[in-house]
Design an enzyme around this catalytic site. Structure first.
Site, PDB file in Angstrom:
ATOM      1  N   HIS A   1      -5.491  -6.444   3.426  1.00  0.00           N
ATOM      2  CA  HIS A   1      -4.519  -5.368   3.625  1.00  0.00           C
ATOM      3  C   HIS A   1      -3.894  -5.477   5.007  1.00  0.00           C
ATOM      4  CE1 HIS A   1      -5.544  -2.772   0.064  1.00  0.00           C
ATOM      5  NE2 HIS A   1      -6.493  -3.700   0.028  1.00  0.00           N
TER       6      HIS A   1
ATOM      7  N   GLN B   1      -5.399  -0.384  -3.917  1.00  0.00           N
ATOM      8  CA  GLN B   1      -6.119  -1.439  -4.639  1.00  0.00           C
ATOM      9  C   GLN B   1      -7.032  -0.831  -5.697  1.00  0.00           C
ATOM     10  OE1 GLN B   1      -7.948  -4.415  -2.122  1.00  0.00           O
ATOM     11  NE2 GLN B   1      -9.437  -4.934  -3.703  1.00  0.00           N
TER      12      GLN B   1
ATOM     13  N   CYS C   1       0.841  -1.190   0.000  1.00  0.00           N
ATOM     14  CA  CYS C   1       0.000   0.000   0.000  1.00  0.00           C
ATOM     15  C   CYS C   1       0.876   1.241   0.000  1.00  0.00           C
ATOM     16  CB  CYS C   1      -0.962   0.006   1.180  1.00  0.00           C
ATOM     17  SG  CYS C   1      -0.287   0.638   2.706  1.00  0.00           S
ATOM     18  N   GLU C   2       0.446   2.216  -0.751  1.00  0.00           N
ATOM     19  CA  GLU C   2       1.278   3.413  -0.895  1.00  0.00           C
ATOM     20  C   GLU C   2       1.213   4.319   0.323  1.00  0.00           C
ATOM     21  OE1 GLU C   2      -0.231   5.143  -4.489  1.00  0.00           O
ATOM     22  OE2 GLU C   2      -1.692   6.383  -3.431  1.00  0.00           O
ATOM     23  N   HIS C   3       0.312   4.025   1.248  1.00  0.00           N
ATOM     24  CA  HIS C   3       0.215   4.884   2.423  1.00  0.00           C
ATOM     25  C   HIS C   3       1.161   4.459   3.541  1.00  0.00           C
ATOM     26  CE1 HIS C   3      -3.964   5.163   0.590  1.00  0.00           C
ATOM     27  NE2 HIS C   3      -3.336   6.281   0.288  1.00  0.00           N
ATOM     28  N   HIS C   4       1.386   3.154   3.673  1.00  0.00           N
ATOM     29  CA  HIS C   4       2.224   2.668   4.768  1.00  0.00           C
ATOM     30  C   HIS C   4       3.358   1.774   4.299  1.00  0.00           C
ATOM     31  CE1 HIS C   4      -1.915   3.346   6.326  1.00  0.00           C
ATOM     32  NE2 HIS C   4      -1.255   3.986   7.272  1.00  0.00           N
TER      33      HIS C   4
ATOM     34  N   CYS D   1      -2.151  -3.417   6.391  1.00  0.00           N
ATOM     35  CA  CYS D   1      -2.226  -2.172   7.187  1.00  0.00           C
ATOM     36  C   CYS D   1      -3.540  -2.106   7.946  1.00  0.00           C
ATOM     37  CB  CYS D   1      -1.939  -0.919   6.362  1.00  0.00           C
ATOM     38  SG  CYS D   1      -3.070  -0.573   5.058  1.00  0.00           S
TER      39      CYS D   1
END
Ligand SMILES: [Zn+2]
Length: 213
Positions: free
Chosen positions: A171, A143, A102-105, A173
């Protein structure tokens, strides 16, 4: 309203047709130093024996996790087979496993992709669809974006009568941090062309979920 400032995604930066602007590739030493910093941030000593070789290993693993940035999906799909004896029904490749981050975490999300299309000008090698999933999975992702990107690239390359993409994933995260809900899965879909028709979506879904032979 048209946003004045568009964010410069890596996707745009690295795609061959994108406007050329520099993405500064750090050196191996800089990458390893960054890993040592994160080990310290986690609370451990990067110079202890068990961790001494970790920075080069992480740098190497990153090349594999994110190899999708160095691959060109258009190239993978450039060979279209036109001789299919008039086959016009749905082509479905289901249960394509993938691993993404995931690009956030930068934490993994893992799942399966299912891709269907109705051919018009031809078909593509079945393994190519799995490779397309990998190209996009092996980048920093959401996603939702990945689902849309897969549908778009197939739509562009094959010009089919329609494309359907369904992705289901867990996920980390969500399971490892934040709300810590294990076992929940996220489903995303993208439909183009004839798959905008709900009847076609039902047919696609039924085929995806039908028992294996
Ligand atoms: Zn995340």
């Amino acid at each position: 309203m048209i946003p004045v400032v568009k964010s410069l995604s890596v996707e745009r930066a690295l795609s061959p047709s994108a406007d050329k602007f520099l993405v500064r590739q750090p050196t191996q030493e800089q990458a390893e130093e960054a890993v040592r910093t994160l080990i310290l941030w986690a609370g451990d000593d990067p110079s202890r024996e068990g961790l001494i070789e970790t920075p080069p290993r992480v740098a190497k693993a990153f090349r594999e996790f994110y190899k999708g940035y160095r691959e060109d999906p258009d190239e993978i799909l450039d060979r279209v087979f036109e001789e299919v004896e008039g086959y016009q029904d749905m082509v479905l490749v289901r249960d394509i496993p993938f691993y993404s981050h995931c690009e956030h975490h930068m934490v993994p999300f893992v799942g399966k992709a299912h891709i269907a299309y109705y051919p018009s000008k031809g078909v593509v090698g079945l393994s190519k669809l799995a490779r397309i999933v990998d190209v996009y999975a092996r980048r920093l992702q959401t996603q939702e974006a990945m689902t849309a990107q897969i549908a778009q690239v197939i739509d562009k390359a094959l010009e089919p009568r329609g494309v359907a993409v369904l992705i289901e994933a867990e996920h980390m995260c969500m399971s490892m941090r934040g709300v810590q809900k294990q076992g929940s899965s996220t489903m995303t879909t993208q439909y183009t062309g004839v798959f905008k028709d709900p009847t076609e979506q039902v047919r696609f879904f039924t085929m995806v979920k039908s028992p294996a032979l």
